[in-house]
Every structure is written in C-alpha cells, then in structure tokens.
Design a protein around this motif. Structure first.
Motif, short mmCIF file in Angstrom:
data_model
loop_
_atom_site.label_atom_id
_atom_site.label_comp_id
_atom_site.label_asym_id
_atom_site.label_seq_id
_atom_site.Cartn_x
_atom_site.Cartn_y
_atom_site.Cartn_z
N UNK A 293 0.00 -4.33 11.91
CA UNK A 293 0.56 -5.22 11.01
C UNK A 293 0.93 -4.98 9.71
N UNK A 294 0.45 -3.44 9.80
CA UNK A 294 0.64 -3.02 7.99
C UNK A 294 2.18 -2.39 8.13
N UNK A 295 2.67 -2.01 9.69
CA UNK A 295 3.83 -1.36 9.53
C UNK A 295 4.97 -2.19 9.39
N UNK A 296 5.18 -3.31 10.43
CA UNK A 296 5.96 -4.74 10.55
C UNK A 296 6.32 -5.02 9.80
N UNK A 297 4.38 -5.31 8.44
CA UNK A 297 5.23 -6.32 7.01
C UNK A 297 5.56 -5.05 6.40
N UNK B 185 8.03 -2.80 7.23
CA UNK B 185 8.99 -3.36 7.87
C UNK B 185 10.00 -4.13 6.83
N UNK B 186 9.10 -5.11 6.67
CA UNK B 186 9.59 -6.03 6.12
C UNK B 186 9.74 -6.67 4.52
N UNK B 187 8.91 -5.71 3.99
CA UNK B 187 9.04 -5.28 2.52
C UNK B 187 10.11 -4.51 2.11
N UNK B 188 9.63 -3.48 3.03
CA UNK B 188 10.70 -2.19 2.44
C UNK B 188 9.83 -1.19 1.84
N UNK B 189 8.24 -1.25 2.06
CA UNK B 189 7.48 -0.05 1.44
C UNK B 189 7.81 0.57 1.83
N UNK B 190 7.17 1.96 1.54
CA UNK B 190 7.49 3.15 1.70
C UNK B 190 6.41 3.74 2.26
N UNK B 191 6.36 4.71 2.45
CA UNK B 191 5.27 5.38 3.69
C UNK B 191 4.01 5.79 2.21
N UNK B 192 4.41 5.97 0.30
CA UNK B 192 4.12 6.00 -0.31
C UNK B 192 3.06 4.93 -0.05
N UNK B 193 3.56 3.43 -0.35
CA UNK B 193 2.73 2.46 -0.26
C UNK B 193 2.07 1.80 0.61
N UNK C 15 1.93 -16.60 2.27
CA UNK C 15 2.98 -17.75 3.65
C UNK C 15 2.98 -16.18 3.94
N UNK C 16 3.66 -15.00 3.46
CA UNK C 16 4.08 -14.10 4.43
C UNK C 16 3.00 -13.01 4.85
N UNK C 17 2.45 -12.87 4.10
CA UNK C 17 1.11 -12.37 5.30
C UNK C 17 0.26 -12.87 6.15
N UNK C 18 0.43 -14.10 6.09
CA UNK C 18 -0.28 -14.48 7.48
C UNK C 18 0.46 -14.91 8.09
N UNK C 19 1.80 -14.97 8.29
CA UNK C 19 3.38 -15.26 9.19
C UNK C 19 3.16 -13.50 9.65
N UNK C 20 3.18 -12.61 9.70
CA UNK C 20 3.14 -11.39 9.84
C UNK C 20 2.13 -11.13 10.41
N UNK C 21 0.54 -11.64 10.12
CA UNK C 21 -0.92 -10.84 10.45
C UNK C 21 -0.19 -12.44 12.21
N UNK D 255 -1.13 -11.03 15.73
CA UNK D 255 -2.26 -11.81 16.85
C UNK D 255 -1.72 -11.98 17.76
N UNK D 256 -0.11 -12.46 18.09
CA UNK D 256 0.13 -13.06 18.79
C UNK D 256 0.79 -11.78 20.10
N UNK D 257 0.84 -10.28 19.50
CA UNK D 257 1.04 -9.72 19.98
C UNK D 257 0.40 -8.34 20.38
N UNK D 258 -0.70 -8.60 19.99
CA UNK D 258 -2.13 -7.96 20.42
C UNK D 258 -3.39 -8.36 20.06
N UNK D 259 -3.16 -9.19 21.15
CA UNK D 259 -5.02 -10.42 21.45
C UNK D 259 -6.16 -9.79 21.48
#
Length: 152
Positions: free
Chosen positions: A76-80, A82-90, A127-133, A137-141
């Motif tokens: 979840x953290x990695x996908x979000x 990536x979408x938000x452009x967060x660095x490793x530091x963030x 809304x963005x958090x919920x969408x990625x979460x 969930x769909x990917x990791x049941x």
C-alpha cells in the motif's frame, strides 16, 4: 518550497481558523491526558528498543525489525508513494510516523489506521488513500482493511 526540502518535513498541514462560537471545547483532551499518552508511548518505545531512543532516531533496520510492516501495508505504501511521487525519504518518514501514531494509540504493531493517519498528515486526500487501500485489499486478501470515508 522544492521537493527535497518538503521531503525533510514530517508533517505537512494547512490549518484554518476555528470560529470560537462553533467550537466544542468540552470534547478536547486535557493537556494532562495528552501528556500521559505521550509518556506511555515513550515508555513503549524504550521497552521495544531496550534504551532511550525514539522512532524518529532509531535506525530504519531496527525499526522494521522490531515493528515489521505486513505485506499489504508495505505494498500500500509503495503503490501510493509511486502514484504521489514520494521519495524513499518520505516513505521512511511515513513508516516512522505510523509507528509513533501506533505507540500513542497503545498498539504494539503498526496499524492500518496509523498509516492512514500518517498519510493524511502529508496532505494526501482521504479519497486517494481509500482508493489505493481498496486496491491493496483486492490484491492482498490476507488482511481486513477498514473503510475510510472522505470526511475522515
């Protein structure tokens, strides 16, 4: 401010004035209550690491060894990120802040709710958090993930 400077800030919030006549001060925690929760969180950290150190200053390796993320939390953290452009530091700051929020809330592990709260403190919309979460969930049941609505 530039991205590298923003990456070094743990919490990014925009605060708006609160009209005093509409405030409900009777529902606010007292300073003593907050202080006691912080003392308990610091005690929890001291016991976890075996010395006087905080989640903000302990090595990332030790933090993740003592408080590992679940597969779905990591994804979840990695996908979000990536979408938000967060660095490793963030991403590391989000994990540290999530651990601290979990400590303040009395949890021995990093909770999904703490991750959501940490992300919301980086100006990511609910809304963005919920969408990625939901996608996570769909990917990791394997785990149950709570619904988060736009109002919080």
């Amino acid at each position: 401010m530039s991205g590298p400077i923003l990456d070094r800030i743990d919490i990014l919030l925009t605060l708006h004035p609160v009209p005093l006549k509409d405030s409900h001060f009777d529902r606010i925690e007292s300073s003593e209550t907050v202080r006691n929760r912080i003392i308990e969180a610091r005690d929890r950290q001291r016991k976890r690491y075996g010395r006087e150190v905080t989640n903000a200053s302990v090595s990332l390796e030790e933090l993740l060894t003592k408080s590992p993320l679940s597969t779905s939390q990591r994804q979840f953290i990695q996908e979000l990120s990536s979408a938000e452009g967060y660095s490793n530091r963030v991403q590391i700051k989000l994990i540290r802040l999530s651990r601290t929020i979990s400590d303040i809330n009395g949890s021995d592990s990093i909770t999904d709710e703490a991750i959501i709260e940490a992300l919301s403190l980086r100006k990511v919309s609910r809304a963005t958090i919920h969408s990625y979460y939901k996608q996570s969930l769909t990917n990791q049941r394997q785990e149950t993930i709570p619904y988060v609505n736009e109002k919080g």
